[in-house]
Enzyme design. Structure first.
Site, PDB file in Angstrom:
ATOM      1  N   LYS A 165       0.815  -1.218   0.000  1.00 12.91           N
ATOM      2  CA  LYS A 165       0.000   0.000   0.000  1.00 12.91           C
ATOM      3  C   LYS A 165       0.859   1.284   0.000  1.00 12.91           C
ATOM      4  O   LYS A 165       2.067   1.228   0.245  1.00 12.91           O
ATOM      5  CB  LYS A 165      -0.931  -0.030   1.220  1.00 12.91           C
ATOM      6  CG  LYS A 165      -1.949  -1.181   1.175  1.00 12.91           C
ATOM      7  CD  LYS A 165      -2.961  -1.055   2.306  1.00 12.91           C
ATOM      8  CE  LYS A 165      -3.966  -2.186   2.270  1.00 12.91           C
ATOM      9  NZ  LYS A 165      -5.026  -2.029   3.301  1.00 12.91           N
ATOM     10  N   TYR A 225     -12.652  -2.156  -3.662  1.00 13.34           N
ATOM     11  CA  TYR A 225     -13.122  -2.219  -2.278  1.00 13.34           C
ATOM     12  C   TYR A 225     -14.650  -2.081  -2.188  1.00 13.34           C
ATOM     13  O   TYR A 225     -15.172  -1.719  -1.132  1.00 13.34           O
ATOM     14  CB  TYR A 225     -12.453  -1.131  -1.439  1.00 13.34           C
ATOM     15  CG  TYR A 225     -11.042  -1.482  -0.997  1.00 13.34           C
ATOM     16  CD1 TYR A 225     -10.805  -2.591  -0.186  1.00 13.34           C
ATOM     17  CD2 TYR A 225      -9.957  -0.704  -1.367  1.00 13.34           C
ATOM     18  CE1 TYR A 225      -9.523  -2.922   0.236  1.00 13.34           C
ATOM     19  CE2 TYR A 225      -8.669  -1.028  -0.951  1.00 13.34           C
ATOM     20  CZ  TYR A 225      -8.457  -2.135  -0.151  1.00 13.34           C
ATOM     21  OH  TYR A 225      -7.193  -2.456   0.275  1.00 13.34           O
ATOM     22  N   PHE A 259     -15.550   3.929   6.868  1.00 14.23           N
ATOM     23  CA  PHE A 259     -14.180   4.272   6.470  1.00 14.23           C
ATOM     24  C   PHE A 259     -13.967   4.219   4.953  1.00 14.23           C
ATOM     25  O   PHE A 259     -12.845   4.433   4.487  1.00 14.23           O
ATOM     26  CB  PHE A 259     -13.175   3.350   7.172  1.00 14.23           C
ATOM     27  CG  PHE A 259     -13.385   1.869   6.932  1.00 14.23           C
ATOM     28  CD1 PHE A 259     -12.924   1.258   5.784  1.00 14.23           C
ATOM     29  CD2 PHE A 259     -14.046   1.089   7.881  1.00 14.23           C
ATOM     30  CE1 PHE A 259     -13.112  -0.092   5.564  1.00 14.23           C
ATOM     31  CE2 PHE A 259     -14.237  -0.266   7.669  1.00 14.23           C
ATOM     32  CZ  PHE A 259     -13.771  -0.863   6.498  1.00 14.23           C
ATOM     33  N   ARG A 295      -1.900 -14.403   4.664  1.00 14.09           N
ATOM     34  CA  ARG A 295      -2.610 -13.756   5.776  1.00 14.09           C
ATOM     35  C   ARG A 295      -1.823 -13.904   7.079  1.00 14.09           C
ATOM     36  O   ARG A 295      -1.815 -13.012   7.920  1.00 14.09           O
ATOM     37  CB  ARG A 295      -4.028 -14.301   5.903  1.00 14.09           C
ATOM     38  CG  ARG A 295      -4.891 -13.861   4.721  1.00 14.09           C
ATOM     39  CD  ARG A 295      -6.312 -14.290   4.824  1.00 14.09           C
ATOM     40  NE  ARG A 295      -7.056 -13.547   5.815  1.00 14.09           N
ATOM     41  CZ  ARG A 295      -7.526 -12.313   5.645  1.00 14.09           C
ATOM     42  NH1 ARG A 295      -7.280 -11.657   4.529  1.00 14.09           N
ATOM     43  NH2 ARG A 295      -8.217 -11.720   6.574  1.00 14.09           N
ATOM     44  N   THR A 307      -5.459  -7.085  10.621  1.00 10.94           N
ATOM     45  CA  THR A 307      -5.756  -5.817   9.943  1.00 10.94           C
ATOM     46  C   THR A 307      -5.329  -4.624  10.789  1.00 10.94           C
ATOM     47  O   THR A 307      -4.723  -3.677  10.294  1.00 10.94           O
ATOM     48  CB  THR A 307      -7.276  -5.715   9.662  1.00 10.94           C
ATOM     49  OG1 THR A 307      -7.670  -6.851   8.903  1.00 10.94           O
ATOM     50  CG2 THR A 307      -7.612  -4.453   8.905  1.00 10.94           C
ATOM     51  N   ARG A 331       2.541  -6.377   9.233  1.00  7.80           N
ATOM     52  CA  ARG A 331       1.818  -5.232   9.810  1.00  7.80           C
ATOM     53  C   ARG A 331       2.351  -4.853  11.188  1.00  7.80           C
ATOM     54  O   ARG A 331       2.397  -3.676  11.542  1.00  7.80           O
ATOM     55  CB  ARG A 331       0.319  -5.537   9.848  1.00  7.80           C
ATOM     56  CG  ARG A 331      -0.317  -5.435   8.451  1.00  7.80           C
ATOM     57  CD  ARG A 331      -1.683  -6.006   8.428  1.00  7.80           C
ATOM     58  NE  ARG A 331      -2.425  -5.704   7.203  1.00  7.80           N
ATOM     59  CZ  ARG A 331      -3.490  -6.389   6.814  1.00  7.80           C
ATOM     60  NH1 ARG A 331      -3.932  -7.403   7.538  1.00  7.80           N
ATOM     61  NH2 ARG A 331      -4.116  -6.066   5.702  1.00  7.80           N
ATOM     62  N   ASN A 342      -2.044   0.259   6.667  1.00  8.23           N
ATOM     63  CA  ASN A 342      -1.554  -0.999   7.245  1.00  8.23           C
ATOM     64  C   ASN A 342      -0.672  -1.791   6.277  1.00  8.23           C
ATOM     65  O   ASN A 342      -0.549  -3.010   6.384  1.00  8.23           O
ATOM     66  CB  ASN A 342      -2.719  -1.832   7.808  1.00  8.23           C
ATOM     67  CG  ASN A 342      -3.695  -2.286   6.746  1.00  8.23           C
ATOM     68  OD1 ASN A 342      -3.561  -1.934   5.582  1.00  8.23           O
ATOM     69  ND2 ASN A 342      -4.662  -3.094   7.139  1.00  8.23           N
ATOM     70  N   HIS A 400      -2.325  -5.452   1.642  1.00 10.76           N
ATOM     71  CA  HIS A 400      -3.631  -6.117   1.519  1.00 10.76           C
ATOM     72  C   HIS A 400      -3.377  -7.534   1.041  1.00 10.76           C
ATOM     73  O   HIS A 400      -2.462  -7.768   0.248  1.00 10.76           O
ATOM     74  CB  HIS A 400      -4.511  -5.395   0.488  1.00 10.76           C
ATOM     75  CG  HIS A 400      -5.674  -6.217   0.029  1.00 10.76           C
ATOM     76  ND1 HIS A 400      -6.856  -6.278   0.736  1.00 10.76           N
ATOM     77  CD2 HIS A 400      -5.822  -7.060  -1.029  1.00 10.76           C
ATOM     78  CE1 HIS A 400      -7.680  -7.117   0.116  1.00 10.76           C
ATOM     79  NE2 HIS A 400      -7.075  -7.606  -0.956  1.00 10.76           N
ATOM     80  N   GLU A 441      -9.707 -10.927  -7.518  1.00 11.05           N
ATOM     81  CA  GLU A 441      -8.793  -9.787  -7.356  1.00 11.05           C
ATOM     82  C   GLU A 441      -7.616  -9.876  -8.327  1.00 11.05           C
ATOM     83  O   GLU A 441      -7.184  -8.861  -8.885  1.00 11.05           O
ATOM     84  CB  GLU A 441      -8.322  -9.723  -5.898  1.00 11.05           C
ATOM     85  CG  GLU A 441      -9.464  -9.379  -4.951  1.00 11.05           C
ATOM     86  CD  GLU A 441      -9.072  -9.370  -3.478  1.00 11.05           C
ATOM     87  OE1 GLU A 441      -7.906  -9.690  -3.145  1.00 11.05           O
ATOM     88  OE2 GLU A 441      -9.937  -9.022  -2.658  1.00 11.05           O
TER      89      GLU A 441
HETATM   90  P1  CMP Z   1      -7.578  -4.436   3.633  1.00  4.03           P
HETATM   91  O1  CMP Z   1      -7.148  -5.821   3.936  1.00  4.03           O
HETATM   92  O2  CMP Z   1      -6.935  -3.781   2.463  1.00  4.03           O
HETATM   93  O3  CMP Z   1      -9.175  -4.391   3.439  1.00  4.03           O
HETATM   94  C1  CMP Z   1      -9.951  -3.253   3.714  1.00  4.03           C
HETATM   95  C2  CMP Z   1      -9.170  -2.158   4.356  1.00  4.03           C
HETATM   96  O4  CMP Z   1      -9.905  -1.144   4.983  1.00  4.03           O
HETATM   97  C3  CMP Z   1      -8.327  -2.744   5.464  1.00  4.03           C
HETATM   98  O5  CMP Z   1      -7.288  -3.533   4.922  1.00  4.03           O
HETATM   99  C4  CMP Z   1      -7.888  -1.484   6.206  1.00  4.03           C
HETATM  100  O6  CMP Z   1      -6.682  -0.948   5.719  1.00  4.03           O
HETATM  101  C5  CMP Z   1      -9.004  -0.485   5.881  1.00  4.03           C
HETATM  102  N1  CMP Z   1      -9.697  -0.023   7.084  1.00  4.03           N
HETATM  103  C6  CMP Z   1      -9.730   1.246   7.502  1.00  4.03           C
HETATM  104  N2  CMP Z   1     -10.442   1.342   8.624  1.00  4.03           N
HETATM  105  C7  CMP Z   1     -10.868   0.101   8.934  1.00  4.03           C
HETATM  106  C8  CMP Z   1     -11.665  -0.450   9.997  1.00  4.03           C
HETATM  107  N3  CMP Z   1     -12.160   0.322  10.983  1.00  4.03           N
HETATM  108  N4  CMP Z   1     -11.896  -1.783   9.990  1.00  4.03           N
HETATM  109  C9  CMP Z   1     -11.409  -2.564   8.994  1.00  4.03           C
HETATM  110  N5  CMP Z   1     -10.652  -2.101   7.965  1.00  4.03           N
HETATM  111  C10 CMP Z   1     -10.392  -0.784   7.945  1.00  4.03           C
END
Ligand code: CMP
Length: 140
Positions: free
Chosen positions: A11, A51, A59, A87, A93, A104, A114, A117, A128
């Protein structure tokens, strides 16, 4: 255990800090092979569609703005149980909940920034991957 593929994004927070190589080394150390990779600047439309499942989440707009704020590196990773293996090495996350030794835990700045992905299932991995790569770009 099955040989499979998963989709990964390094990212904007990580490309900004020049962490692509260190993250790739952690992916490779976890047994994953990078069989396709390109550095792109996501458009707003691409990020919104990618997304789309999160469209109703509070968010969503911030997430789209963040993912288009700088370059990302999109990747196809291959290996034994690649979805789960990726993962595991990514970590939770929310970096505050991520285990020691995960990408992470080591690099993420926040739940939004973070660093990486990774697909959450084999089915989503296929969707994807197809969103960003053609078959001829993936060299296993
Ligand atoms: P990702 O695995 O890319 O999938 C969705 C993304 O939303 C997640 O990682 C986070 O970077 C982002 N995100 C931002 N805020 C939140 C939240 N409160 N809960 C979950 N994902 C979030």
């Amino acid at each position: 255990m099955a040989e499979e593929r998963t989709f990964s994004i390094i990212k904007p927070d990580a490309t900004r800090r020049n962490l692509t190589g260190q993250i790739n080394a952690m992916l490779e150390d976890a047994g994953l092979r990078i069989v396709a990779q390109k550095r792109i600047r996501m458009t707003t439309g691409q990020a919104e569609e990618f997304y789309g499942v999160h469209r109703e989440r509070p968010f969503f707009n911030d997430l789209v703005a963040f993912m288009t704020s700088g370059p990302v590196v999109v990747q196809v990773l291959e290996g034994e149980d690649a979805v789960a293996a990726n993962r595991k090495v990514m970590g939770a996350t929310n970096p505050a909940e991520a285990d020691e030794g995960t990408i992470r835990k080591r690099f993420a700045e926040s739940i939004e920034a973070n660093s990486v992905h990774g697909s959450d299932s084999r089915e989503n991995a296929a969707i994807e991957i197809a969103y960003f790569f053609s078959g001829t770009e993936i060299v296993g």
